[in-house]
Design a protein around this motif. Structure first.
Motif, PDB file in Angstrom:
ATOM      1  N   ASN A  61      10.512  -1.802  -9.235  1.00 20.60           N
ATOM      2  CA  ASN A  61       9.425  -2.770  -9.366  1.00 20.60           C
ATOM      3  C   ASN A  61       8.969  -2.824 -10.818  1.00 20.60           C
ATOM      4  O   ASN A  61       8.915  -1.805 -11.513  1.00 20.60           O
ATOM      5  CB  ASN A  61       8.232  -2.367  -8.493  1.00 20.60           C
ATOM      6  CG  ASN A  61       8.590  -2.281  -7.028  1.00 20.60           C
ATOM      7  OD1 ASN A  61       9.137  -3.216  -6.458  1.00 20.60           O
ATOM      8  ND2 ASN A  61       8.271  -1.147  -6.401  1.00 20.60           N
ATOM      9  N   HIS A  80       7.347 -11.531  -5.952  1.00 23.67           N
ATOM     10  CA  HIS A  80       8.730 -11.113  -6.215  1.00 23.67           C
ATOM     11  C   HIS A  80       9.491 -12.225  -6.921  1.00 23.67           C
ATOM     12  O   HIS A  80       9.031 -13.379  -6.981  1.00 23.67           O
ATOM     13  CB  HIS A  80       9.440 -10.760  -4.911  1.00 23.67           C
ATOM     14  CG  HIS A  80       9.585 -11.935  -3.977  1.00 23.67           C
ATOM     15  ND1 HIS A  80      10.747 -12.667  -3.875  1.00 23.67           N
ATOM     16  CD2 HIS A  80       8.713 -12.514  -3.115  1.00 23.67           C
ATOM     17  CE1 HIS A  80      10.583 -13.637  -2.995  1.00 23.67           C
ATOM     18  NE2 HIS A  80       9.354 -13.566  -2.513  1.00 23.67           N
ATOM     19  N   PHE A 122       7.672  -7.248  -7.411  1.00 18.57           N
ATOM     20  CA  PHE A 122       8.397  -6.360  -6.498  1.00 18.57           C
ATOM     21  C   PHE A 122       9.891  -6.659  -6.517  1.00 18.57           C
ATOM     22  O   PHE A 122      10.318  -7.806  -6.609  1.00 18.57           O
ATOM     23  CB  PHE A 122       7.874  -6.518  -5.075  1.00 18.57           C
ATOM     24  CG  PHE A 122       6.476  -6.016  -4.876  1.00 18.57           C
ATOM     25  CD1 PHE A 122       6.192  -4.656  -4.925  1.00 18.57           C
ATOM     26  CD2 PHE A 122       5.437  -6.905  -4.631  1.00 18.57           C
ATOM     27  CE1 PHE A 122       4.906  -4.189  -4.738  1.00 18.57           C
ATOM     28  CE2 PHE A 122       4.142  -6.446  -4.448  1.00 18.57           C
ATOM     29  CZ  PHE A 122       3.870  -5.085  -4.505  1.00 18.57           C
ATOM     30  N   GLU A 125      12.631  -8.345  -2.304  1.00 26.71           N
ATOM     31  CA  GLU A 125      11.756  -8.776  -1.199  1.00 26.71           C
ATOM     32  C   GLU A 125      12.547  -9.447  -0.082  1.00 26.71           C
ATOM     33  O   GLU A 125      12.265  -9.252   1.095  1.00 26.71           O
ATOM     34  CB  GLU A 125      10.679  -9.736  -1.733  1.00 26.71           C
ATOM     35  CG  GLU A 125       9.562 -10.031  -0.747  1.00 26.71           C
ATOM     36  CD  GLU A 125       9.796 -11.253   0.136  1.00 26.71           C
ATOM     37  OE1 GLU A 125       8.955 -11.515   1.023  1.00 26.71           O
ATOM     38  OE2 GLU A 125      10.815 -11.954  -0.066  1.00 26.71           O
ATOM     39  N   THR A 134      11.712  -6.532   1.663  1.00 25.28           N
ATOM     40  CA  THR A 134      10.543  -5.915   1.003  1.00 25.28           C
ATOM     41  C   THR A 134      10.775  -4.444   0.641  1.00 25.28           C
ATOM     42  O   THR A 134       9.930  -3.589   0.879  1.00 25.28           O
ATOM     43  CB  THR A 134       9.263  -6.057   1.870  1.00 25.28           C
ATOM     44  OG1 THR A 134       9.427  -5.383   3.127  1.00 25.28           O
ATOM     45  CG2 THR A 134       8.935  -7.512   2.125  1.00 25.28           C
ATOM     46  N   SER A 137       8.024  -3.178  -2.136  1.00 25.07           N
ATOM     47  CA  SER A 137       6.662  -2.929  -1.659  1.00 25.07           C
ATOM     48  C   SER A 137       6.634  -1.859  -0.577  1.00 25.07           C
ATOM     49  O   SER A 137       5.635  -1.143  -0.425  1.00 25.07           O
ATOM     50  CB  SER A 137       6.018  -4.230  -1.156  1.00 25.07           C
ATOM     51  OG  SER A 137       6.800  -4.854  -0.157  1.00 25.07           O
ATOM     52  N   SER A 141       4.168   1.441  -0.986  1.00 25.47           N
ATOM     53  CA  SER A 141       3.195   1.753   0.063  1.00 25.47           C
ATOM     54  C   SER A 141       3.595   2.951   0.920  1.00 25.47           C
ATOM     55  O   SER A 141       2.864   3.335   1.836  1.00 25.47           O
ATOM     56  CB  SER A 141       2.990   0.532   0.962  1.00 25.47           C
ATOM     57  OG  SER A 141       4.213   0.139   1.566  1.00 25.47           O
ATOM     58  N   GLU A 189      -1.804 -11.471  -3.122  1.00 23.72           N
ATOM     59  CA  GLU A 189      -0.551 -12.191  -3.347  1.00 23.72           C
ATOM     60  C   GLU A 189      -0.778 -13.680  -3.147  1.00 23.72           C
ATOM     61  O   GLU A 189      -1.492 -14.098  -2.231  1.00 23.72           O
ATOM     62  CB  GLU A 189       0.531 -11.709  -2.376  1.00 23.72           C
ATOM     63  CG  GLU A 189       1.884 -12.387  -2.566  1.00 23.72           C
ATOM     64  CD  GLU A 189       3.013 -11.746  -1.775  1.00 23.72           C
ATOM     65  OE1 GLU A 189       4.176 -12.146  -1.978  1.00 23.72           O
ATOM     66  OE2 GLU A 189       2.736 -10.835  -0.960  1.00 23.72           O
ATOM     67  N   ASP A 364       5.452  -9.329   0.818  1.00 23.78           N
ATOM     68  CA  ASP A 364       5.153  -7.982   0.332  1.00 23.78           C
ATOM     69  C   ASP A 364       3.756  -7.522   0.729  1.00 23.78           C
ATOM     70  O   ASP A 364       3.532  -6.324   0.935  1.00 23.78           O
ATOM     71  CB  ASP A 364       5.305  -7.933  -1.191  1.00 23.78           C
ATOM     72  CG  ASP A 364       6.761  -7.974  -1.633  1.00 23.78           C
ATOM     73  OD1 ASP A 364       7.540  -7.121  -1.171  1.00 23.78           O
ATOM     74  OD2 ASP A 364       7.121  -8.848  -2.430  1.00 23.78           O
ATOM     75  N   MET A 368       1.636  -3.718   1.580  1.00 24.15           N
ATOM     76  CA  MET A 368       0.486  -3.272   0.791  1.00 24.15           C
ATOM     77  C   MET A 368      -0.760  -3.141   1.657  1.00 24.15           C
ATOM     78  O   MET A 368      -1.612  -2.271   1.431  1.00 24.15           O
ATOM     79  CB  MET A 368       0.253  -4.246  -0.360  1.00 24.15           C
ATOM     80  CG  MET A 368       1.439  -4.399  -1.311  1.00 24.15           C
ATOM     81  SD  MET A 368       1.907  -2.856  -2.136  1.00 24.15           S
ATOM     82  CE  MET A 368       0.625  -2.769  -3.398  1.00 24.15           C
TER      83      MET A 368
END
Length: 415
Positions: A61, A80, A122, A125, A134, A137, A141, A189, A364, A368
């Protein structure tokens, strides 16, 4: 505003690594490829021109940070830059670019943040290459199972691990990208809608309540292959004929349930693999893939059971074998209500009409949201077209999204 629009137009092409957005074949930047890496390099260049500190984490990322002396956790915004095959140049890039544009706007106004502001691009994705979405992300996370993910392959047999290491990463360290909860304050986002609800409701910005994660089924049917010219009709066990009514059932029943329910439901028979797939052989085996989505988890799971019951009856009626496997059965994601309220209020302050809605596509933000207060806003896209060369969002609509992000950052990064 004219200067902002001009900047957006110029840098949209730069992030897409082209000189013009007029690309009849669209854009193909698959996960962990040279094309995605080139887009990430373009992101770093644009971010550094804005005076941001850039870095790459262990998952690949890209982070661009407006640094302050504050020890408060940063506010994060992003999306992304990878695409599907022959996709559009707005799905992902619109969110990354709008976040950078918001920082450009704040810097131009003389705003001094009381905490760091981070723009994150990111990696990986889209699920187009590996069937796994994804990745970046998930890593941030803490939702990435690196052992399981690393074994997944693309159509050429290349594993995620191999592709990531060719990309320049050390897959054994991928989980080091995870951030503790205290390292971020929240995440926002922006994305193109990929539908037409905003326009249909006469709105300008979509405020997303939840993300409808899927139930996915694989239906395997085994009949009996035979010669099309010599096998009598009354003794055939045609796998295709036995399961064909399921396609209509899925479409019609999903439409009915969506109309009857508070939350919409969509379902699609989206993949078909038929064997032996020869003009002079009765289909002996067939495999169907079904994707069911709704933010109402009980509704989508109940419909999956209806499909299983339908298949059981079809097997009894036709004499073929039908097996249904559940591939994915994920809970849908409800986004932070306080974030939704803040974003709705900001739209009101800016004189932008907001529409409260759900997302039928994954983003994403859904990863998160497992760890930080998270929000998702949509801007319109022409005719709802996405994942296609004709995908388009106007610079004017993007600029409206920038205004929302700018005000959000202004509020969240002030003492």
């Amino acid at each position: 505003m004219a200067d902002l629009n001009s900047w957006l137009e110029k840098n949209l092409a730069i992030l897409n690594t082209v000189s013009s957005m007029d690309q009849p074949e669209g854009f193909t930047r698959l996960s962990f490829t040279a094309e995605e890496k080139a887009a990430h390099a373009a992101f770093r260049k644009v971010a550094e021109e804005l005076g941001l500190h850039t870095l790459q984490d262990a998952a690949g990322n890209q982070w661009a940070i407006w640094k302050t002396d504050s020890r408060l956790p940063p506010v994060a915004v992003g999306s992304h830059l990878d695409t599907v095959v022959n996709g559009g140049g707005y799905d992902g890039p619109a969110g990354v670019l709008s976040a950078l544009a918001a920082i450009k706007t704040l810097k131009g106004s003389g705003f001094q943040p009381a905490r760091d502001i981070a723009v994150v691009c990111f990696v990986s994705e889209e699920s187009a290459r590996f069937g796994l979405s994804t990745i970046g992300s998930k890593a941030v996370s803490g939702k990435l199972n690196s052992r399981e993910a690393g074994r997944m392959t693309d159509r050429n047999g290349v594993t995620v691990k191999e592709a990531a290491e060719e990309f320049g990463l050390d897959w054994s360290r991928i989980e080091e990208a995870e951030l503790p909860a205290e390292k971020l304050a929240c995440f926002l986002e922006l994305h193109i809608e990929q539908g037409t609800h905003i326009e249909e409701h006469g709105a300008e910005i979509g405020i997303v309540n939840g993300v409808a994660c899927p139930v996915r089924l694989k239906v395997r049917v085994k009949g009996m292959a035979g010669h099309t010219g010599t096998t009598p009709m009354h003794i055939r066990k045609d796998a295709f004929v036995a399961i064909a009514p399921l396609v209509t059932f899925v479409h019609e029943r999903a439409s009915q349930l969506s109309e009857e329910s508070i939350q919409p439901l969509v379902a699609t028979v989206s993949t078909v693999e038929l064997k032996p797939n020869s003009m002079n052989v009765i289909p002996g085996e067939i495999e169907l893939g079904i994707d069911i989505r709704s933010v109402d988890d009980m509704l989508k799971r109940s419909f999956a059971e209806e499909i299983k019951d339908f298949c059981q009856k079809a097997a009894a009626d036709s004499g073929v074998e039908i097996h249904v496997e559940t591939l994915i059965n994920n809970d849908s994601i409800v986004l932070d209500p306080n974030m939704q309220q803040k974003l709705t209020g900001i739209c009101g302050e800016l004189g932008l009409k907001a529409h409260s809605m759900n997302s039928g596509a994954g983003h994403d933000v859904m990863n998160m949201a497992a760890k930080w207060p998270s929000g998702l806003i949509f801007i319109p896209c022409k005719d709802g077209i996405s994942h296609h060369p004709d995908e388009f969002a106007s610079i004017e609509d993007m600029a409206k999204g920038v205004r929302v992000i700018t005000r959000f950052l202004e509020k969240e990064a002030s003492l």
